[in-house]
Enzyme design. Sequence first.
Site, PDB file in Angstrom:
ATOM      1  N   GLY A  45      32.324  46.843  36.560  1.00  0.00           N
ATOM      2  CA  GLY A  45      32.066  46.010  37.735  1.00  0.00           C
ATOM      3  C   GLY A  45      32.138  46.678  39.091  1.00  0.00           C
ATOM      4  O   GLY A  45      31.391  46.346  40.000  1.00  0.00           O
ATOM      5  N   ASP A 101      36.181  45.345  41.626  1.00  0.00           N
ATOM      6  CA  ASP A 101      35.226  44.366  42.155  1.00  0.00           C
ATOM      7  C   ASP A 101      35.919  43.071  42.576  1.00  0.00           C
ATOM      8  O   ASP A 101      35.676  42.551  43.655  1.00  0.00           O
ATOM      9  CB  ASP A 101      34.119  44.076  41.114  1.00  0.00           C
ATOM     10  CG  ASP A 101      34.660  43.731  39.726  1.00  0.00           C
ATOM     11  OD1 ASP A 101      35.898  43.670  39.541  1.00  0.00           O
ATOM     12  OD2 ASP A 101      33.840  43.527  38.807  1.00  0.00           O
ATOM     13  N   ASP A 104      40.999  38.289  40.000  1.00  0.00           N
ATOM     14  CA  ASP A 104      40.869  36.894  39.588  1.00  0.00           C
ATOM     15  C   ASP A 104      42.271  36.398  39.209  1.00  0.00           C
ATOM     16  O   ASP A 104      43.042  36.003  40.070  1.00  0.00           O
ATOM     17  CB  ASP A 104      39.864  36.839  38.430  1.00  0.00           C
ATOM     18  CG  ASP A 104      39.540  35.437  37.947  1.00  0.00           C
ATOM     19  OD1 ASP A 104      39.741  34.490  38.713  1.00  0.00           O
ATOM     20  OD2 ASP A 104      39.076  35.287  36.801  1.00  0.00           O
ATOM     21  N   LYS A 132      39.869  36.079  44.418  1.00  0.00           N
ATOM     22  CA  LYS A 132      39.761  34.673  44.022  1.00  0.00           C
ATOM     23  C   LYS A 132      41.172  34.099  43.978  1.00  0.00           C
ATOM     24  O   LYS A 132      41.771  33.923  42.908  1.00  0.00           O
ATOM     25  CB  LYS A 132      39.102  34.608  42.632  1.00  0.00           C
ATOM     26  CG  LYS A 132      38.115  33.474  42.456  1.00  0.00           C
ATOM     27  CD  LYS A 132      37.697  33.322  41.011  1.00  0.00           C
ATOM     28  CE  LYS A 132      36.464  34.062  40.607  1.00  0.00           C
ATOM     29  NZ  LYS A 132      36.117  33.847  39.184  1.00  0.00           N
ATOM     30  N   VAL A 154      31.307  34.269  39.879  1.00  0.00           N
ATOM     31  CA  VAL A 154      30.258  34.895  40.695  1.00  0.00           C
ATOM     32  C   VAL A 154      29.652  36.105  39.985  1.00  0.00           C
ATOM     33  O   VAL A 154      30.299  36.729  39.131  1.00  0.00           O
ATOM     34  CB  VAL A 154      30.811  35.332  42.075  1.00  0.00           C
ATOM     35  CG1 VAL A 154      31.192  34.120  42.902  1.00  0.00           C
ATOM     36  CG2 VAL A 154      31.998  36.287  41.928  1.00  0.00           C
ATOM     37  N   ASP A 160      28.972  40.938  36.539  1.00  0.00           N
ATOM     38  CA  ASP A 160      28.008  40.476  35.536  1.00  0.00           C
ATOM     39  C   ASP A 160      28.391  39.147  34.920  1.00  0.00           C
ATOM     40  O   ASP A 160      29.540  38.719  34.972  1.00  0.00           O
ATOM     41  CB  ASP A 160      27.923  41.503  34.404  1.00  0.00           C
ATOM     42  CG  ASP A 160      29.144  41.420  33.467  1.00  0.00           C
ATOM     43  OD1 ASP A 160      30.269  41.572  33.961  1.00  0.00           O
ATOM     44  OD2 ASP A 160      28.959  41.182  32.254  1.00  0.00           O
ATOM     45  N   ARG A 166      24.127  42.446  37.379  1.00  0.00           N
ATOM     46  CA  ARG A 166      24.852  43.447  38.180  1.00  0.00           C
ATOM     47  C   ARG A 166      23.978  44.032  39.286  1.00  0.00           C
ATOM     48  O   ARG A 166      24.471  44.522  40.294  1.00  0.00           O
ATOM     49  CB  ARG A 166      25.325  44.607  37.297  1.00  0.00           C
ATOM     50  CG  ARG A 166      26.342  44.227  36.235  1.00  0.00           C
ATOM     51  CD  ARG A 166      26.928  45.499  35.631  1.00  0.00           C
ATOM     52  NE  ARG A 166      27.565  45.273  34.340  1.00  0.00           N
ATOM     53  CZ  ARG A 166      28.835  44.865  34.182  1.00  0.00           C
ATOM     54  NH1 ARG A 166      29.586  44.632  35.217  1.00  0.00           N
ATOM     55  NH2 ARG A 166      29.327  44.696  32.972  1.00  0.00           N
TER      56      ARG A 166
HETATM   57  P1  IMP Z   1      41.508  39.323  36.202  1.00  0.00           P
HETATM   58  O1  IMP Z   1      42.270  40.161  35.214  1.00  0.00           O
HETATM   59  O2  IMP Z   1      41.488  37.875  35.793  1.00  0.00           O
HETATM   60  O3  IMP Z   1      42.030  39.476  37.630  1.00  0.00           O
HETATM   61  O4  IMP Z   1      39.984  39.757  36.203  1.00  0.00           O
HETATM   62  C1  IMP Z   1      39.624  40.985  35.738  1.00  0.00           C
HETATM   63  C2  IMP Z   1      38.150  41.212  35.670  1.00  0.00           C
HETATM   64  O5  IMP Z   1      37.432  40.055  35.230  1.00  0.00           O
HETATM   65  C3  IMP Z   1      37.518  41.591  36.984  1.00  0.00           C
HETATM   66  O6  IMP Z   1      37.710  42.948  37.310  1.00  0.00           O
HETATM   67  C4  IMP Z   1      36.068  41.316  36.668  1.00  0.00           C
HETATM   68  O7  IMP Z   1      35.493  42.399  35.992  1.00  0.00           O
HETATM   69  C5  IMP Z   1      36.145  40.097  35.771  1.00  0.00           C
HETATM   70  N1  IMP Z   1      35.904  38.885  36.561  1.00  0.00           N
HETATM   71  C6  IMP Z   1      36.815  38.040  37.075  1.00  0.00           C
HETATM   72  N2  IMP Z   1      36.230  37.040  37.760  1.00  0.00           N
HETATM   73  C7  IMP Z   1      34.905  37.281  37.691  1.00  0.00           C
HETATM   74  C8  IMP Z   1      33.748  36.604  38.224  1.00  0.00           C
HETATM   75  O8  IMP Z   1      33.801  35.578  38.937  1.00  0.00           O
HETATM   76  N3  IMP Z   1      32.548  37.171  37.911  1.00  0.00           N
HETATM   77  C9  IMP Z   1      32.416  38.292  37.157  1.00  0.00           C
HETATM   78  N4  IMP Z   1      33.460  38.959  36.662  1.00  0.00           N
HETATM   79  C10 IMP Z   1      34.690  38.450  36.923  1.00  0.00           C
HETATM   80 MG    MG Z   2      36.488  44.508  36.350  1.00  0.00          MG
END
Ligand code: IMP
Ligand code: MG
Length: 181
Positions: A45, A101, A104, A132, A154, A160, A166
């Site tokens: 990403g 990127d 979340d 987010k 998103v 993606d 992407r």
């Molecule tokens: P986290 O561990 O939940 O903070 O998210 C990790 C990964 O999930 C990010 O680095 C992204 O690659 C993917 N991700 C999280 N939210 C989104 C989104 O809204 N769109 C696309 N990829 C996301």
């Molecule tokens: Mg990622």
Amino acid sequence: MGLLDDIDEVLIPEAALQARIRELGQAVSRDYDGKDPLLVGILIGAFVFLSDLLRHISIPCGVDFMATSSYGAATESSGIVRILKDLDQSIEGRHVLIVDDIIDTGLTMDYLLETLRARYPASLRVCALLDKVPRRRRHVRIDYRGFEIPDKFVVGYGLDYSGLYRNLPFICVLKPEVYRS
Ligand code: IMP
Ligand code: MG
């Protein structure tokens, strides 16, 4: 049907992304002057963001990549993080800036910070294009943040859905029917 037909709403247009990334690059250049930082991009990403950010950094710096994956449904992070590709070099004594990127739930970054901290970097900071906030499950300090976004899935600019989108040069939300097909 082209990619553009799947878009419901553009959240961050290309010009706004580029303007903000220029500011982030300038801040990194100022803060790391004389420190020869190592930028660590999180694949896949972050590769678009990192490549633009890098061109706004005016000091000597290195680049490396890690790839992670988390198990679970396509739009949900499971919290179980796997390293698919590790760094090619030692970070002991280096000033490391992780570039991702989006933060979340924060589970991926929390795991990465813990993993890299154990390798004795001189410093360890986080640069994330998108934040987010409402979805956070682990507190993660974001030292350089591009944009806060609402709780929406998103795509674009490196992010993606199911391996696609992407290559869109902006951040957007897809039409609901795209997820149903
Ligand atoms: P986290 O561990 O939940 O903070 O998210 C990790 C990964 O999930 C990010 O680095 C992204 O690659 C993917 N991700 C999280 N939210 C989104 C989104 O809204 N769109 C696309 N990829 C996301
Ligand atoms: Mg990622």
